[in-house]
Scaffold this active site. Sequence first.
Site, PDB file in Angstrom:
ATOM      1  N   GLU A   1      15.922  46.756  55.778  1.00 41.71           N
ATOM      2  CA  GLU A   1      15.719  47.224  54.454  1.00 41.71           C
ATOM      3  C   GLU A   1      16.201  48.618  54.091  1.00 41.71           C
ATOM      4  O   GLU A   1      15.921  49.515  55.057  1.00 41.71           O
ATOM      5  CB  GLU A   1      14.118  47.229  54.240  1.00 41.71           C
ATOM      6  CG  GLU A   1      13.596  47.607  52.768  1.00 41.71           C
ATOM      7  CD  GLU A   1      12.257  47.453  52.673  1.00 41.71           C
ATOM      8  OE1 GLU A   1      11.723  47.634  51.336  1.00 41.71           O
ATOM      9  OE2 GLU A   1      11.524  47.501  53.592  1.00 41.71           O
TER      10      GLU A   1
ATOM     11  N   GLU B   1       5.361  43.529  45.931  1.00 39.40           N
ATOM     12  CA  GLU B   1       5.091  44.592  46.611  1.00 39.40           C
ATOM     13  C   GLU B   1       5.023  45.771  45.546  1.00 39.40           C
ATOM     14  O   GLU B   1       6.029  46.865  45.456  1.00 39.40           O
ATOM     15  CB  GLU B   1       6.097  44.863  47.764  1.00 39.40           C
ATOM     16  CG  GLU B   1       5.788  45.999  48.714  1.00 39.40           C
ATOM     17  CD  GLU B   1       6.724  46.378  49.891  1.00 39.40           C
ATOM     18  OE1 GLU B   1       6.614  46.499  51.072  1.00 39.40           O
ATOM     19  OE2 GLU B   1       8.056  46.279  49.313  1.00 39.40           O
TER      20      GLU B   1
END
Length: 263
Positions: free
Chosen positions: A142, A239
């Site tokens: 990520e 998220e």
Amino acid sequence: MKFAANLSLLFTEYPLPERFAAARKAGFDAVEVQFPYSLPLDDIAAALARYRLQLVLINIPAGNWAQGERGLACLPEREAEFAAGLEQALHWARALGVGKLNCLAGVPPEEADTDQVQATLEANLQLAARHCHDNGIQLMIEAINTEDIPGFWLHSSHQVLELIERLKLPSTALQYDVYHMQIMEGNLISTLKQNADKIGHIQIADVPGRHEPGSGEINYPNLFKALEQMGYSGHISLEYNPQTTTEAGLGWLKHWTIQDRTP
């Protein structure tokens, strides 16, 4: 499309053990947890079974979070700690049926040699990719914005994709966080389309504030339509930090899902 609830940020009105039930009640059949290791593994397994939930992703341990560490993969002289965390994450993933592990590169010390930082990252990613591949698990990498986390080593989708290709990392893909990438590079839909085969997981939040889709500047209806047209079949994880309660902020989701909402 398949949506998952990130239980590290959603349903924080409840203690973490109670968030599994809250997610099922809200209609989710998939969840992710950034760092589940504070709970007994058997308790999580029982909650997933009881509420018929799939745990789709967890993070490899990222160091001392309370003291500001945001990943170990690029930190020189912490390789043994990274390897131990990787083994712990793999054990949990195997036990809980988790198909994806996310690796956070981290923030190196200001005095660290940049070449050594990069070499450390690459060696740790090769180790993680090899072990994940051997266990039938996909490794996610990520990129994170440097406004929220100054100095984070991987902060663009290009950096991650270049590493995966150059190192020929098996069973590895980009974890594309829409919130972080809107801040760092924009051009969301074009990037997603150009790299559709290289993206293994998507996380969403709006900008600014990291709140619900529709609260900020990102045109989520257009983005979701583009994902549908691309044939993206992975999960899209919520998220974000709800503006009020999690349940009050889920209205936007109803248009995009017909998931069973029976507890």
